[in-house]
Design an enzyme around this catalytic site. Sequence first.
Site, short mmCIF file in Angstrom:
data_model
loop_
_atom_site.label_atom_id
_atom_site.label_comp_id
_atom_site.label_asym_id
_atom_site.label_seq_id
_atom_site.Cartn_x
_atom_site.Cartn_y
_atom_site.Cartn_z
N HIS A 22 -35.27 -50.30 -73.21
CA HIS A 22 -34.07 -50.42 -72.35
C HIS A 22 -34.39 -51.16 -71.07
CE1 HIS A 22 -30.52 -49.06 -69.99
NE2 HIS A 22 -29.96 -49.01 -71.19
N ILE A 27 -34.24 -51.45 -67.07
CA ILE A 27 -33.28 -50.74 -66.23
C ILE A 27 -33.26 -49.29 -66.70
CG2 ILE A 27 -30.84 -50.51 -65.59
CD1 ILE A 27 -30.54 -53.51 -66.14
N GLY A 87 -28.34 -45.10 -67.42
CA GLY A 87 -27.45 -44.29 -66.59
C GLY A 87 -27.42 -42.83 -66.99
N VAL A 88 -27.47 -42.57 -68.29
CA VAL A 88 -27.45 -41.18 -68.75
C VAL A 88 -28.68 -40.41 -68.25
CG1 VAL A 88 -25.97 -41.59 -70.74
CG2 VAL A 88 -28.44 -41.73 -71.00
N GLU A 129 -28.90 -37.16 -65.94
CA GLU A 129 -29.76 -36.03 -66.30
C GLU A 129 -30.65 -35.62 -65.12
OE1 GLU A 129 -31.74 -32.94 -68.14
OE2 GLU A 129 -29.91 -33.94 -68.85
#
Length: 165
Positions: free
Chosen positions: A64, A70, A73-74, A78
């Site tokens: 990723h 990067i 976002g998840v 978290e």
Amino acid sequence: MTAEDAQLLLDKSVSLPMGYEQLKRYLPHRYPFMLVDRVTACGSNSWITGYKNVTINEPFFQGHFPQEPIMPGVLIIEALAQISGILAFINEGVTAEEGHLFLFAGVDKARFRAPVVPGDQLVLKSKLLLQKRDLYKFDCKAYVDDKLAASAQLMIMRQDRIVTA
């Protein structure tokens, strides 16, 4: 942090800054999913600040995105949930070691403003908005170099489990 905040933490046997050895008492997560490296401040049972050092060695960067890594976002969400969970544990005066869990129950108003990349220090801030029985709601923000990277309102719920020897 006020003297009253410091006394509340002392009464709950919490010392700051909170590093790995103390964090693992509160978080059931372990590598590679423990996403809080340190708690630096906590006040009046209503707010907490900590950080995650983001390094190129993170396993998620392999996919990723390899050419332009990067942080997903998840995983930022978290990390915010984990710091919020630490605050909930402190508020309740319990630990994961004692058989307690705080589970992710919901996310609202999630926004991503800036990419988080290797070398960043992701500063995590969470403020308690509401507590009803075993449900907590937090207003959370993640910053890099004082610039807002992400924000969300998160809900977590306490669930007790049986610890077996």
